[in-house]
Design a protein around this motif. Structure first.
Motif, mmCIF file in Angstrom:
data_model
loop_
_atom_site.group_PDB
_atom_site.id
_atom_site.type_symbol
_atom_site.label_atom_id
_atom_site.label_comp_id
_atom_site.label_asym_id
_atom_site.label_seq_id
_atom_site.Cartn_x
_atom_site.Cartn_y
_atom_site.Cartn_z
ATOM 1 N N TYR A 120 -8.087 1.837 -36.474
ATOM 2 C CA TYR A 120 -9.533 1.323 -36.536
ATOM 3 C C TYR A 120 -10.520 2.221 -36.875
ATOM 4 C CZ TYR A 120 -7.451 -1.778 -32.936
ATOM 5 O OH TYR A 120 -6.552 -2.565 -32.082
ATOM 6 N N THR A 121 -11.552 1.940 -37.468
ATOM 7 C CA THR A 121 -12.612 2.486 -38.001
ATOM 8 C C THR A 121 -13.520 3.131 -36.712
ATOM 9 O OG1 THR A 121 -14.115 0.613 -38.096
ATOM 10 C CG2 THR A 121 -12.736 1.050 -40.114
ATOM 11 N N PRO A 122 -14.262 3.813 -37.328
ATOM 12 C CA PRO A 122 -15.122 4.410 -36.092
ATOM 13 C C PRO A 122 -15.816 3.434 -35.477
ATOM 14 C CG PRO A 122 -15.328 5.907 -37.995
ATOM 15 C CD PRO A 122 -14.259 4.589 -38.283
ATOM 16 N N ASP A 123 -16.267 2.249 -35.983
ATOM 17 C CA ASP A 123 -16.822 1.365 -35.342
ATOM 18 C C ASP A 123 -15.969 0.330 -34.794
ATOM 19 O OD1 ASP A 123 -16.311 0.283 -37.649
ATOM 20 O OD2 ASP A 123 -18.219 -0.557 -38.062
ATOM 21 N N GLY A 124 -14.454 0.404 -34.792
ATOM 22 C CA GLY A 124 -13.700 -0.652 -33.830
ATOM 23 C C GLY A 124 -12.978 -1.683 -34.770
ATOM 24 N N VAL A 125 -13.286 -1.687 -36.108
ATOM 25 C CA VAL A 125 -12.669 -2.683 -37.037
ATOM 26 C C VAL A 125 -11.166 -2.087 -37.138
ATOM 27 C CG1 VAL A 125 -12.894 -3.782 -38.964
ATOM 28 C CG2 VAL A 125 -14.910 -3.249 -37.841
ATOM 29 N N SER A 129 -8.091 15.803 -41.963
ATOM 30 C CA SER A 129 -7.614 14.560 -42.462
ATOM 31 C C SER A 129 -8.401 13.936 -43.552
ATOM 32 C CB SER A 129 -7.225 13.714 -41.268
ATOM 33 O OG SER A 129 -8.226 13.044 -40.828
ATOM 34 N N GLY A 130 -9.675 14.006 -43.332
ATOM 35 C CA GLY A 130 -10.740 13.441 -44.382
ATOM 36 C C GLY A 130 -10.867 12.006 -44.047
ATOM 37 N N ARG A 131 -10.459 11.632 -42.794
ATOM 38 C CA ARG A 131 -10.458 10.385 -42.359
ATOM 39 C C ARG A 131 -11.245 10.577 -41.037
ATOM 40 N NH1 ARG A 131 -4.492 7.645 -42.447
ATOM 41 N NH2 ARG A 131 -5.757 5.815 -42.358
ATOM 42 N N ALA A 132 -11.650 9.208 -40.364
ATOM 43 C CA ALA A 132 -12.459 9.085 -39.445
ATOM 44 C C ALA A 132 -11.772 7.680 -38.523
ATOM 45 C CB ALA A 132 -13.743 8.727 -39.569
ATOM 46 N N GLY A 133 -12.100 7.872 -37.489
ATOM 47 C CA GLY A 133 -11.578 6.486 -36.688
ATOM 48 C C GLY A 133 -10.518 6.961 -35.622
ATOM 49 N N ARG A 134 -9.700 5.846 -35.267
ATOM 50 C CA ARG A 134 -8.655 6.301 -34.064
ATOM 51 C C ARG A 134 -7.497 5.493 -34.495
ATOM 52 N NH1 ARG A 134 -11.617 2.057 -31.843
ATOM 53 N NH2 ARG A 134 -10.460 0.682 -30.641
ATOM 54 N N VAL A 135 -6.276 5.784 -33.709
ATOM 55 C CA VAL A 135 -5.038 5.261 -33.683
ATOM 56 C C VAL A 135 -4.915 4.942 -32.132
ATOM 57 C CG1 VAL A 135 -2.652 5.081 -34.256
ATOM 58 C CG2 VAL A 135 -4.349 6.332 -35.640
ATOM 59 N N GLU A 136 -4.555 3.500 -31.934
ATOM 60 C CA GLU A 136 -3.921 3.199 -30.660
ATOM 61 C C GLU A 136 -2.432 2.862 -30.898
ATOM 62 O OE1 GLU A 136 -5.843 3.029 -28.025
ATOM 63 O OE2 GLU A 136 -7.713 3.414 -28.888
ATOM 64 N N ALA A 137 -1.747 3.508 -29.889
ATOM 65 C CA ALA A 137 -0.279 3.127 -30.297
ATOM 66 C C ALA A 137 0.447 2.846 -28.851
ATOM 67 C CB ALA A 137 0.289 4.261 -30.523
ATOM 68 N N HIS A 138 1.504 1.762 -28.961
ATOM 69 C CA HIS A 138 2.286 1.595 -27.716
ATOM 70 C C HIS A 138 3.711 1.966 -28.070
ATOM 71 C CE1 HIS A 138 3.887 -0.010 -23.927
ATOM 72 N NE2 HIS A 138 4.667 -0.632 -24.811
ATOM 73 N N VAL A 139 4.394 2.392 -27.317
ATOM 74 C CA VAL A 139 5.503 3.003 -27.599
ATOM 75 C C VAL A 139 6.793 2.592 -26.365
ATOM 76 C CG1 VAL A 139 7.131 5.151 -28.226
ATOM 77 C CG2 VAL A 139 4.705 5.030 -28.974
ATOM 78 N N GLU A 140 7.920 2.191 -26.838
ATOM 79 C CA GLU A 140 9.093 2.043 -25.938
ATOM 80 C C GLU A 140 9.883 3.139 -26.349
ATOM 81 O OE1 GLU A 140 9.271 -0.260 -23.451
ATOM 82 O OE2 GLU A 140 7.219 -0.998 -23.799
ATOM 83 N N ALA A 141 10.398 3.836 -25.300
ATOM 84 C CA ALA A 141 11.276 5.217 -25.874
ATOM 85 C C ALA A 141 12.345 5.339 -24.747
ATOM 86 C CB ALA A 141 10.317 6.433 -25.870
#
Length: 136
Positions: free
Chosen positions: A102-107, A74-86
């Motif tokens: 979020y960036t790797p350092d949590g921003v 992806s050429g990206r770093a960090g994470r995605v936090e998701a909440h889903v109603e399905a």
């Protein structure tokens, strides 16, 4: 004694694999998501892998939380936090969620609302379900 594990209940339970499209930020991406009977989730997209947990609600409704990490491709770093109603309608998995990147350092750098629709492609968890663990 009543059968509490009827075929109708099994169809409404999010156990299996769905592939579909998620719409967010004026773009559309594909995904494949695997739900296991133990309440775990594994996710694959073109740029992330993720895992999390799901909780059943009433009449085919459920919610889940997951954490995705960007793949090296992806050429990206960090994470995605998701909440889903399905919910499940026949063989279709539909819902809406909120994702925070979020960036790797949590921003926190971005948040978005996403809608998705996917079709069931398997009745059990994916063979790669346990391999999608991003916490190790």
């Amino acid at each position: 004694m009543l059968d509490t594990n009827s075929a109708a209940d099994m169809v409404q339970t999010p156990v299996g694999v769905w592939s579909g499209l998620v719409h967010h930020d004026d773009q559309t991406d594909s995904y494949t998501i695997s739900f296991a009977p133990d309440g775990t989730i594994a996710l694959r997209t073109s740029i992330t892998v993720g895992n999390g947990t799901w909780v059943a609600g009433h009449a085919g409704k459920f919610s889940y939380d997951l954490t995705e990490t960007f793949t090296p491709a992806s050429g990206r770093a960090g994470r995605v936090e998701a909440h889903v109603e399905a919910h499940i309608e026949g063989a279709t998995h539909k819902g809406v969620g909120t994702a925070r990147i979020y960036t790797p350092d949590g921003v926190l750098v971005h948040s978005a609302t996403a809608e998705f629709t996917g079709e069931r492609v398997d009745d059990g968890p994916a063979a790669w379900h346990d391999a999608a663990d991003t916490t190790s």
